[in-house]
Design a protein around this motif. Structure first.
Motif, PDB file in Angstrom:
ATOM      1  N   ALA A   1      -6.918   8.694   6.336  1.00 31.73           N
ATOM      2  CA  ALA A   1      -7.308   7.911   5.400  1.00 31.73           C
ATOM      3  C   ALA A   1      -6.069   6.660   5.250  1.00 31.73           C
ATOM      4  N   PRO A   2      -4.907   7.017   5.398  1.00 35.16           N
ATOM      5  CA  PRO A   2      -3.974   5.887   5.552  1.00 35.16           C
ATOM      6  C   PRO A   2      -4.426   4.615   6.766  1.00 35.16           C
ATOM      7  N   GLN A   3      -4.622   5.434   8.088  1.00 34.66           N
ATOM      8  CA  GLN A   3      -5.367   4.466   9.084  1.00 34.66           C
ATOM      9  C   GLN A   3      -6.381   3.664   8.676  1.00 34.66           C
ATOM     10  N   ALA A   4      -7.537   4.239   7.952  1.00 33.19           N
ATOM     11  CA  ALA A   4      -8.423   3.677   7.403  1.00 33.19           C
ATOM     12  C   ALA A   4      -8.200   2.574   6.406  1.00 33.19           C
ATOM     13  N   LEU A   5      -7.397   2.681   5.681  1.00 29.53           N
ATOM     14  CA  LEU A   5      -7.039   1.741   4.514  1.00 29.53           C
ATOM     15  C   LEU A   5      -6.219   0.575   5.272  1.00 29.53           C
ATOM     16  N   LEU A   6      -5.410   0.928   6.330  1.00 28.08           N
ATOM     17  CA  LEU A   6      -4.377  -0.207   6.950  1.00 28.08           C
ATOM     18  C   LEU A   6      -5.622  -1.036   7.784  1.00 28.08           C
ATOM     19  N   ALA A   7      -6.517  -0.619   8.241  1.00 27.35           N
ATOM     20  CA  ALA A   7      -7.631  -1.163   9.165  1.00 27.35           C
ATOM     21  C   ALA A   7      -8.293  -2.123   8.216  1.00 27.35           C
ATOM     22  N   ALA A   8      -8.783  -1.503   7.040  1.00 30.79           N
ATOM     23  CA  ALA A   8      -9.570  -2.504   6.106  1.00 30.79           C
ATOM     24  C   ALA A   8      -8.638  -3.542   5.510  1.00 30.79           C
ATOM     25  N   ALA A   9      -7.493  -3.430   5.123  1.00 36.64           N
ATOM     26  CA  ALA A   9      -6.599  -4.076   4.531  1.00 36.64           C
ATOM     27  C   ALA A   9      -5.573  -5.178   5.477  1.00 36.64           C
ATOM     28  N   LEU A  10      -5.672  -4.969   6.856  1.00 35.51           N
ATOM     29  CA  LEU A  10      -4.688  -5.624   7.604  1.00 35.51           C
ATOM     30  C   LEU A  10      -5.036  -7.349   7.445  1.00 35.51           C
ATOM     31  N   PRO A  11      -6.509  -7.581   7.609  1.00 36.03           N
ATOM     32  CA  PRO A  11      -6.743  -8.911   7.712  1.00 36.03           C
ATOM     33  C   PRO A  11      -6.222  -9.628   6.466  1.00 36.03           C
ATOM     34  N   HIS A  12      -5.891  -9.039   5.402  1.00 39.51           N
ATOM     35  CA  HIS A  12      -5.406  -9.504   4.121  1.00 39.51           C
ATOM     36  C   HIS A  12      -4.140  -9.433   3.642  1.00 39.51           C
ATOM     37  N   LEU A  13      -3.245  -9.225   4.717  1.00 38.38           N
ATOM     38  CA  LEU A  13      -1.992  -8.608   4.569  1.00 38.38           C
ATOM     39  C   LEU A  13      -1.042  -9.820   5.058  1.00 38.38           C
TER      40      LEU A  13
ATOM     41  N   ILE B   1       0.859  -1.103   0.038  1.00 37.49           N
ATOM     42  CA  ILE B   1       0.007   0.249   0.008  1.00 37.49           C
ATOM     43  C   ILE B   1       0.977   1.341   0.114  1.00 37.49           C
ATOM     44  N   VAL B   2       0.652   2.210  -1.062  1.00 39.12           N
ATOM     45  CA  VAL B   2       1.380   3.375  -1.121  1.00 39.12           C
ATOM     46  C   VAL B   2       0.346   4.413  -0.832  1.00 39.12           C
ATOM     47  N   ASN B   3       0.461   5.202   0.309  1.00 32.45           N
ATOM     48  CA  ASN B   3      -0.373   6.061   0.705  1.00 32.45           C
ATOM     49  C   ASN B   3       0.098   7.520   0.344  1.00 32.45           C
ATOM     50  N   ASN B   4      -0.206   7.813  -1.018  1.00 30.41           N
ATOM     51  CA  ASN B   4       0.124   8.731  -1.619  1.00 30.41           C
ATOM     52  C   ASN B   4      -0.616  10.140  -1.729  1.00 30.41           C
ATOM     53  N   ALA B   5      -1.853   9.554  -1.818  1.00 26.29           N
ATOM     54  CA  ALA B   5      -3.054  10.911  -1.932  1.00 26.29           C
ATOM     55  C   ALA B   5      -2.892  11.851  -0.715  1.00 26.29           C
ATOM     56  N   GLY B   6      -2.982  13.156  -0.903  1.00 26.79           N
ATOM     57  CA  GLY B   6      -2.778  14.081  -0.010  1.00 26.79           C
ATOM     58  C   GLY B   6      -3.625  15.440  -0.310  1.00 26.79           C
ATOM     59  N   GLN B   7      -3.713  16.186   0.704  1.00 26.79           N
ATOM     60  CA  GLN B   7      -3.954  17.539   0.624  1.00 26.79           C
ATOM     61  C   GLN B   7      -2.908  18.640   1.042  1.00 26.79           C
ATOM     62  N   ILE B   8      -2.792  19.662   0.260  1.00 25.52           N
ATOM     63  CA  ILE B   8      -2.133  20.882   0.881  1.00 25.52           C
ATOM     64  C   ILE B   8      -3.058  22.032   0.808  1.00 25.52           C
ATOM     65  N   GLY B   9      -2.830  23.056   1.865  1.00 22.36           N
ATOM     66  CA  GLY B   9      -3.433  24.026   1.860  1.00 22.36           C
ATOM     67  C   GLY B   9      -3.061  25.083   2.916  1.00 22.36           C
ATOM     68  N   MET B  10      -3.271  26.408   2.569  1.00 21.59           N
ATOM     69  CA  MET B  10      -2.671  27.261   3.423  1.00 21.59           C
ATOM     70  C   MET B  10      -3.525  27.373   4.762  1.00 21.59           C
ATOM     71  N   SER B  11      -2.827  27.798   5.947  1.00 18.52           N
ATOM     72  CA  SER B  11      -3.392  27.951   7.316  1.00 18.52           C
ATOM     73  C   SER B  11      -2.755  28.982   8.090  1.00 18.52           C
TER      74      SER B  11
ATOM     75  N   TRP C   1       3.101   8.409  12.898  1.00 20.42           N
ATOM     76  CA  TRP C   1       2.016   7.142  12.715  1.00 20.42           C
ATOM     77  C   TRP C   1       2.921   6.051  11.918  1.00 20.42           C
ATOM     78  N   THR C   2       3.778   6.237  10.909  1.00 20.50           N
ATOM     79  CA  THR C   2       4.825   5.585  10.405  1.00 20.50           C
ATOM     80  C   THR C   2       5.550   4.812  11.015  1.00 20.50           C
ATOM     81  N   ARG C   3       6.179   5.206  12.202  1.00 19.67           N
ATOM     82  CA  ARG C   3       6.956   4.694  13.162  1.00 19.67           C
ATOM     83  C   ARG C   3       6.204   4.045  14.070  1.00 19.67           C
ATOM     84  N   ALA C   4       5.143   4.408  14.455  1.00 17.09           N
ATOM     85  CA  ALA C   4       4.114   3.765  15.317  1.00 17.09           C
ATOM     86  C   ALA C   4       3.646   2.245  14.795  1.00 17.09           C
ATOM     87  N   MET C   5       3.170   2.423  13.376  1.00 18.45           N
ATOM     88  CA  MET C   5       2.685   0.972  12.796  1.00 18.45           C
ATOM     89  C   MET C   5       3.745   0.134  12.534  1.00 18.45           C
ATOM     90  N   ALA C   6       5.122   0.543  12.258  1.00 21.17           N
ATOM     91  CA  ALA C   6       6.190  -0.329  12.059  1.00 21.17           C
ATOM     92  C   ALA C   6       6.303  -1.035  13.315  1.00 21.17           C
TER      93      ALA C   6
END
Length: 231
Positions: free
Chosen positions: A104-116, A74-84, A150-155
């Motif tokens: 969104a990366p967390q949601a994808l991981l949760a959905a995919a994890l049973p199949h990884l 899974i490559v979590n590439n989708a992103g949003q950038i905006g001014m704040s 999150w990356t380090r925590a999931m690792a």
């Protein structure tokens, strides 16, 4: 060995380059929201999806499994950038940014994890702005800093299952969809050790490496791909 790779936001820019890199010898699925995918092999599975929708992750994973029978990367590439800027607060816009960049990366991981299976890999697309605060876009930078954590925590959590989680943090990348003026490019080049602005393929090759067996003992890392920006 061919694998099944899912790239979110794979219709343009860095995501398109990542999908094309893997499509040379792997089965590839991408998600897209507004830009109709072009220039990818016909065998690529293109899934139109709003990653913020409640059931989007489950639907995406289901479509990948129905087409290819597995999901390996899974490559979590989708992103949003905006001014704040400090003086403004648009709750809905900022929540959407955090939703796409982090939740969104967390949601994808949760959905995919049973199949990884052991050997699976997740690669997140972060940014140098996670550590180099962008002026006027602090929430974007903060969302990428959170993605790094999150990356380090999931690792750490998924390591016992043989699943690796890493991230790539691009610097200034030249994409047709986000053109920069020559003056701005010149400023980036001046602050970059290699003396050039990055190309989407630079990021794609780094992602491919982190997803490969050659990186089999690498997890929890944030690989900066910036040409030595602001060293």
């Amino acid at each position: 060995m061919p694998r099944v790779v899912l790239v979110t936001g794979g219709a343009r820019g860095i995501g398109h380059a990542i999908a094309a890199e893997f499509a040379r010898d792997h089965a590839v699925a991408i998600t897209w929201a507004t830009t109709v995918p072009k220039g990818l092999p016909d065998k690529t599975l293109a899934i139109r999806a709003d990653l913020l929708a409640q059931s989007a992750a489950e639907a995406i994973v289901s479509q990948v499994l129905n087409r290819f029978g597995a999901l390996d990367v899974i490559v979590n590439n989708a992103g949003q950038i905006g001014m704040s800027p400090a003086q403004d607060f648009d709750a809905a816009a900022l929540q959407d940014m955090l939703g796409v960049n982090l939740l969104a990366p967390q949601a994808l991981l949760a959905a995919a994890l049973p199949h990884l299976k052991p050997g699976a890999a997740i690669v997140n697309i972060s940014s140098v702005n996670a550590v180099l605060p962008p002026y006027g876009a602090s929430i974007y930078g903060a969302s990428k800093a959170a993605l790094n954590l999150w990356t380090r925590a999931m690792a750490k959590e998924l390591g016992p299952q043989g699943i690796r989680v890493n991230a790539v943090a691009p610097g200034a990348i030249d994409t047709p969809e986000s053109p920069r003026s020559d003056d701005l490019k010149g400023l980036f080049v001046k602050d970059t050790a290699l003396g050039r602005i990055g190309q989407p393929q630079d990021v794609a090759r780094a992602v491919r490496f982190l997803a490969s067996e050659e990186a089999g003992f690498i997890t929890g890392e944030i690989l900066t791909v910036s040409g030595g920006y602001r060293l």
